[in-house]
Design a protein around this motif. Structure first.
Motif, PDB file in Angstrom:
ATOM      1  N   GLY A 146      -3.595 -11.875   4.040  1.00 47.95           N
ATOM      2  CA  GLY A 146      -5.038 -11.839   3.859  1.00 47.95           C
ATOM      3  C   GLY A 146      -5.861 -11.546   5.088  1.00 47.95           C
ATOM      4  N   ASN A 147      -5.651 -12.288   6.168  1.00 48.14           N
ATOM      5  CA  ASN A 147      -6.519 -12.149   7.325  1.00 48.14           C
ATOM      6  C   ASN A 147      -6.249 -10.868   8.110  1.00 48.14           C
ATOM      7  OD1 ASN A 147      -7.869 -14.516   6.752  1.00 48.14           O
ATOM      8  ND2 ASN A 147      -6.508 -15.782   7.977  1.00 48.14           N
ATOM      9  N   HIS A 148      -4.979 -10.513   8.318  1.00 49.91           N
ATOM     10  CA  HIS A 148      -4.654  -9.244   8.969  1.00 49.91           C
ATOM     11  C   HIS A 148      -5.171  -8.087   8.124  1.00 49.91           C
ATOM     12  CE1 HIS A 148      -2.518  -6.275  11.323  1.00 49.91           C
ATOM     13  NE2 HIS A 148      -1.795  -5.891  10.268  1.00 49.91           N
ATOM     14  N   ALA A 149      -5.091  -8.234   6.812  1.00 46.03           N
ATOM     15  CA  ALA A 149      -5.574  -7.191   5.902  1.00 46.03           C
ATOM     16  C   ALA A 149      -7.054  -6.920   6.126  1.00 46.03           C
ATOM     17  CB  ALA A 149      -5.330  -7.618   4.464  1.00 46.03           C
ATOM     18  N   GLN A 150      -7.843  -7.972   6.283  1.00 47.61           N
ATOM     19  CA  GLN A 150      -9.269  -7.782   6.524  1.00 47.61           C
ATOM     20  C   GLN A 150      -9.516  -7.121   7.877  1.00 47.61           C
ATOM     21  OE1 GLN A 150     -12.008 -11.035   5.142  1.00 47.61           O
ATOM     22  NE2 GLN A 150     -10.088 -12.135   4.810  1.00 47.61           N
ATOM     23  N   GLY A 159     -12.946   5.268  10.619  1.00 48.74           N
ATOM     24  CA  GLY A 159     -13.048   6.373   9.675  1.00 48.74           C
ATOM     25  C   GLY A 159     -11.720   6.859   9.141  1.00 48.74           C
ATOM     26  N   CYS A 160     -10.865   5.938   8.695  1.00 51.15           N
ATOM     27  CA  CYS A 160      -9.580   6.346   8.136  1.00 51.15           C
ATOM     28  C   CYS A 160      -9.261   5.536   6.888  1.00 51.15           C
ATOM     29  CB  CYS A 160      -8.471   6.215   9.169  1.00 51.15           C
ATOM     30  SG  CYS A 160      -8.023   4.507   9.593  1.00 51.15           S
ATOM     31  N   ARG A 161      -8.311   6.017   6.116  1.00 47.61           N
ATOM     32  CA  ARG A 161      -7.866   5.347   4.887  1.00 47.61           C
ATOM     33  C   ARG A 161      -6.982   4.163   5.252  1.00 47.61           C
ATOM     34  NH1 ARG A 161      -2.985   7.269   1.109  1.00 47.61           N
ATOM     35  NH2 ARG A 161      -3.248   5.809  -0.629  1.00 47.61           N
ATOM     36  N   ALA A 162      -7.107   3.076   4.472  1.00 51.87           N
ATOM     37  CA  ALA A 162      -6.256   1.896   4.681  1.00 51.87           C
ATOM     38  C   ALA A 162      -5.673   1.446   3.353  1.00 51.87           C
ATOM     39  CB  ALA A 162      -7.046   0.757   5.304  1.00 51.87           C
ATOM     40  N   VAL A 163      -4.340   1.317   3.309  1.00 49.14           N
ATOM     41  CA  VAL A 163      -3.641   0.749   2.157  1.00 49.14           C
ATOM     42  C   VAL A 163      -3.113  -0.615   2.583  1.00 49.14           C
ATOM     43  CG1 VAL A 163      -1.733   0.994   0.536  1.00 49.14           C
ATOM     44  CG2 VAL A 163      -3.002   3.022   1.286  1.00 49.14           C
ATOM     45  N   VAL A 164      -3.419  -1.633   1.802  1.00 45.34           N
ATOM     46  CA  VAL A 164      -3.056  -3.003   2.171  1.00 45.34           C
ATOM     47  C   VAL A 164      -2.211  -3.615   1.062  1.00 45.34           C
ATOM     48  CG1 VAL A 164      -3.930  -5.302   2.686  1.00 45.34           C
ATOM     49  CG2 VAL A 164      -5.151  -3.300   3.554  1.00 45.34           C
ATOM     50  N   VAL A 165      -1.017  -4.093   1.430  1.00 45.77           N
ATOM     51  CA  VAL A 165      -0.144  -4.783   0.476  1.00 45.77           C
ATOM     52  C   VAL A 165      -0.270  -6.281   0.734  1.00 45.77           C
ATOM     53  CG1 VAL A 165       2.179  -5.046  -0.421  1.00 45.77           C
ATOM     54  CG2 VAL A 165       1.442  -2.833   0.489  1.00 45.77           C
ATOM     55  N   ALA A 205     -12.289  -9.715  -0.378  1.00 49.28           N
ATOM     56  CA  ALA A 205     -12.912  -9.342   0.890  1.00 49.28           C
ATOM     57  C   ALA A 205     -12.333  -8.037   1.418  1.00 49.28           C
ATOM     58  CB  ALA A 205     -12.713 -10.460   1.915  1.00 49.28           C
ATOM     59  N   VAL A 206     -11.018  -7.843   1.254  1.00 48.56           N
ATOM     60  CA  VAL A 206     -10.375  -6.609   1.709  1.00 48.56           C
ATOM     61  C   VAL A 206     -10.875  -5.425   0.897  1.00 48.56           C
ATOM     62  CG1 VAL A 206      -8.168  -5.416   1.966  1.00 48.56           C
ATOM     63  CG2 VAL A 206      -8.353  -7.835   2.561  1.00 48.56           C
ATOM     64  N   ARG A 207     -10.959  -5.594  -0.405  1.00 49.38           N
ATOM     65  CA  ARG A 207     -11.460  -4.513  -1.263  1.00 49.38           C
ATOM     66  C   ARG A 207     -12.895  -4.144  -0.905  1.00 49.38           C
ATOM     67  NH1 ARG A 207      -8.625  -7.641  -5.232  1.00 49.38           N
ATOM     68  NH2 ARG A 207      -6.799  -6.509  -6.036  1.00 49.38           N
ATOM     69  N   SER A 208     -13.689  -5.155  -0.593  1.00 52.56           N
ATOM     70  CA  SER A 208     -15.097  -4.894  -0.278  1.00 52.56           C
ATOM     71  C   SER A 208     -15.264  -4.067   0.997  1.00 52.56           C
ATOM     72  CB  SER A 208     -15.864  -6.215  -0.137  1.00 52.56           C
ATOM     73  OG  SER A 208     -15.486  -6.899   1.046  1.00 52.56           O
ATOM     74  N   LEU A 209     -14.227  -4.060   1.833  1.00 48.10           N
ATOM     75  CA  LEU A 209     -14.264  -3.265   3.060  1.00 48.10           C
ATOM     76  C   LEU A 209     -13.729  -1.851   2.847  1.00 48.10           C
ATOM     77  CD1 LEU A 209     -13.065  -6.034   5.545  1.00 48.10           C
ATOM     78  CD2 LEU A 209     -15.341  -5.002   5.461  1.00 48.10           C
ATOM     79  N   ILE A 217       0.773   5.301   8.621  1.00 45.50           N
ATOM     80  CA  ILE A 217       1.071   4.618   9.874  1.00 45.50           C
ATOM     81  C   ILE A 217       1.038   3.104   9.641  1.00 45.50           C
ATOM     82  CG2 ILE A 217       0.395   4.255  12.277  1.00 45.50           C
ATOM     83  CD1 ILE A 217       1.348   7.082  11.692  1.00 45.50           C
ATOM     84  N   PHE A 218       2.164   2.434   9.919  1.00 47.26           N
ATOM     85  CA  PHE A 218       2.240   1.000   9.664  1.00 47.26           C
ATOM     86  C   PHE A 218       1.645   0.210  10.821  1.00 47.26           C
ATOM     87  CE2 PHE A 218       4.336  -3.166   9.380  1.00 47.26           C
ATOM     88  CZ  PHE A 218       4.064  -3.464   8.057  1.00 47.26           C
ATOM     89  N   VAL A 219       0.738  -0.693  10.489  1.00 42.41           N
ATOM     90  CA  VAL A 219       0.124  -1.583  11.485  1.00 42.41           C
ATOM     91  C   VAL A 219       0.689  -2.979  11.255  1.00 42.41           C
ATOM     92  CG1 VAL A 219      -2.014  -2.507  12.447  1.00 42.41           C
ATOM     93  CG2 VAL A 219      -1.983  -0.192  11.489  1.00 42.41           C
ATOM     94  N   HIS A 220       1.618  -3.370  12.115  1.00 44.80           N
ATOM     95  CA  HIS A 220       2.300  -4.651  11.926  1.00 44.80           C
ATOM     96  C   HIS A 220       1.355  -5.813  12.228  1.00 44.80           C
ATOM     97  CE1 HIS A 220       5.466  -7.659  11.950  1.00 44.80           C
ATOM     98  NE2 HIS A 220       6.313  -6.734  11.516  1.00 44.80           N
ATOM     99  N   PRO A 221       1.417  -6.884  11.433  1.00 42.58           N
ATOM    100  CA  PRO A 221       0.493  -8.011  11.659  1.00 42.58           C
ATOM    101  C   PRO A 221       0.806  -8.836  12.895  1.00 42.58           C
ATOM    102  CG  PRO A 221       1.997  -8.524   9.875  1.00 42.58           C
ATOM    103  CD  PRO A 221       2.228  -7.083  10.219  1.00 42.58           C
TER     104      PRO A 221
END
Length: 506
Positions: free
Chosen positions: A80-84, A94-100, A112-116, A144-148
């Motif tokens: 949750g928090n890393h996702a936000q 200015g880039c696309r973000a996919v959050v699992v 909150a993540v969806r709202s962003l 591109i994977f962004v590790h938490p």
């Protein structure tokens, strides 16, 4: 200073976090300081724009990606928090973000993540399950994977918290207490503190049911957990990172394991000092600090707890409030056996004396003995054996249920049911004023030949306590009963004909 620590110091000093993050305050917790006999300071990462420290590491990592990499889009797995943090950073860059996110993620966080503007996918029951699914998406979509946590740039971003603590503190710090999930926060904080002020202790805190980092450090190798507890969803990590493990093993001075009740008490502590509500992971530092003080007996030492998150689902507050009293050792739950005869309740209350009754549950089921579940306010756990002994001395067999999860989770809500020996029972719903002596006043107005066959009360923190009482008396005594209750002055309603009572309690 070795080259590895010097490299992390350089990374932290050059981290790009303040484009989106703020420098949070280091606030003294006055009430908690008085209670634990040490000056306590809270590093308020819960006040970040996304109510979590995770924004620092996510943005520091993503700001270093090339424009070409950003155009491909980023991907992360998070409870949750890393996702936000990733979602807000993606919006800023200015880039696309996919959050699992795990299926168990509080809706507050996923919304909150969806709202962003992020594309949210739900998978698995823990971070590790979501991480496995995210790796599949990475291969399929080329993101591109962004590790938490297990990335030097993410670790360095979190390390700016340590930098701020040392800059803001005006007194020598004995120890800094940091929650551990995957280990990114403590690795970064420890890297900076040990590079600049190695004499300051860095203490890691984990839940007893999600203690992968502690087990790994103890074993000298990363130990994957089969299952993790989900109460502190922000730290529910089955396997810590390789880099975070390496740094934590080399730099962290010690660890504390805490249970759910201790975390609930820490949430209450933070609220009383700040009027903010931390999520469980955000309160781990405070819970660990309190336990460390209790274990070591230190006094008059400046202690810092990082309050790392405040994304709490509102519907969890009921559970937190219920368990906080046990966690701070201000309530004891007792099973007391008394004779099943008129006057026993009154004698029990007289034996309890001036102590505040927080709970009183009983249902008549036997003609000889009555088993009563009693909650009492106490000052600390040292009072429990004294209290039990006192009740035993007057002939009431007593069992301490303070550590009994069955009793705390379920039994206290289930005392009741049908009774084959309830006779001419009538049931009344009362409103008692929440003050000492209210129950005793009620019992004093009961005639010796009126028998209490059911009693259910739990202090809910309101001005009036809601009490359900079953009473046995002869039909020709009803007028006397009504008169006695009117003299008592407590509002009451006859619920004997209520269909819920007829179906489940009669």
């Amino acid at each position: 200073m070795d080259s590895d620590l010097l490299e992390y110091l350089r990374r932290i000093l050059n981290s790009r976090v303040y484009d989106v993050a703020i420098e949070t305050s280091l606030e003294r917790a006055e009430k908690l300081s008085q209670r634990v006999k040490n000056p306590v300071w809270l590093k308020r990462e819960d006040t970040q724009p996304v109510h979590s420290f995770k924004l620092r590491g996510a943005y520091n990592k993503m700001s270093r990606l090339s424009r070409e990499e950003l155009d491909r889009g980023v991907l992360c797995a998070s409870a949750g928090n890393h996702a936000q943090g990733v979602a807000l950073s993606a919006k800023r860059l200015g880039c696309r973000a996919v959050v699992v996110m795990p299926l168990t993620t509080p809706r507050l966080k996923s919304d909150a993540v969806r709202s962003l503007g992020a594309d949210v996918r739900l998978a698995g029951d823990s971070y590790s399950d979501a991480y496995a699914y995210a790796l599949e998406l990475q291969r399929e979509e080329g993101l591109i994977f962004v590790h938490p946590f297990d990335d030097p740039d993410v670790i360095a971003g979190q390390g700016t918290i340590g930098m701020e603590i040392l800059r803001q503190a005006h007194h020598p710090i004995h120890a800094v207490f940091v929650a551990i999930g995957g280990g990114g926060l403590i690795a970064g904080v420890a890297a900076y503190i040990k590079a600049i002020r190695p004499e300051i202790k860095v203490i890691g805190v984990q839940m007893i049911d999600s203690d992968g980092m502690i087990r790994s450090v103890e074993a000298g190798a990363i130990i994957p957990l089969q299952d993790v507890g989900l109460f502190s969803d922000g730290t529910a990590v089955k396997q810590v990172g390789e880099e975070t493990f390496r740094l934590t093993r080399n730099l962290v001075d010690g660890f504390v394991r805490v249970n759910t009740d201790a975390v609930c008490a820490a949430i209450k502590d933070a609220f009383e000092d700040t009027r903010s509500i931390l999520e469980p992971a955000g309160a781990l530092g405070i819970a660990g600090l309190k336990q460390y003080v209790q274990q070591t007996g230190i006094r008059d030492q400046h202690l810092v707890a990082v309050t790392c998150g405040a994304n709490m689902n509102f519907d969890r507050l009921r559970f937190v409030a219920e368990r906080a009293e046990s966690g701070e050792e201000r309530e004891v739950l007792l099973a007391v056996t008394i004779p099943e005869k008129p006057g026993s309740f009154r004698k029990l209350c007289e034996s309890i004396g001036s102590r505040n009754i927080t709970e009183f549950n009983y249902r008549m089921s036997d003609t000889d003995q009555a088993h009563v579940l009693v909650g009492l306010s106490i000052q600390d756990h040292h009072e429990i054996p004294i209290l039990c002994s006192m009740l035993e001395d007057v002939g009431f067999r007593t069992i301490d249920l303070a550590e009994n999860e069955l009793a705390k989770e379920h039994l206290r809500h289930m005392v009741g049911g049908r009774s084959r020996v309830n006779g001419k029972e009538r049931v009344y719903r009362f409103e008692f004023p929440e003050r000492l002596g209210a129950l005793s006043k009620f019992l004093v107005n009961m005639r010796p030949n009126w028998n209490i066959s059911l009693f259910h009360y739990r202090n809910q923190g309101a001005d009036y306590g809601r009490v359900l009482v079953g009473i046995q008396f002869q039909k020709d005594e009803e007028q006397s009963f009504q008169k006695a209750m009117s003299h008592l002055g407590y509002h009451f309603i006859d619920e004997t004909q209520n269909p819920a009572y007829q179906m489940f309690l009669r």
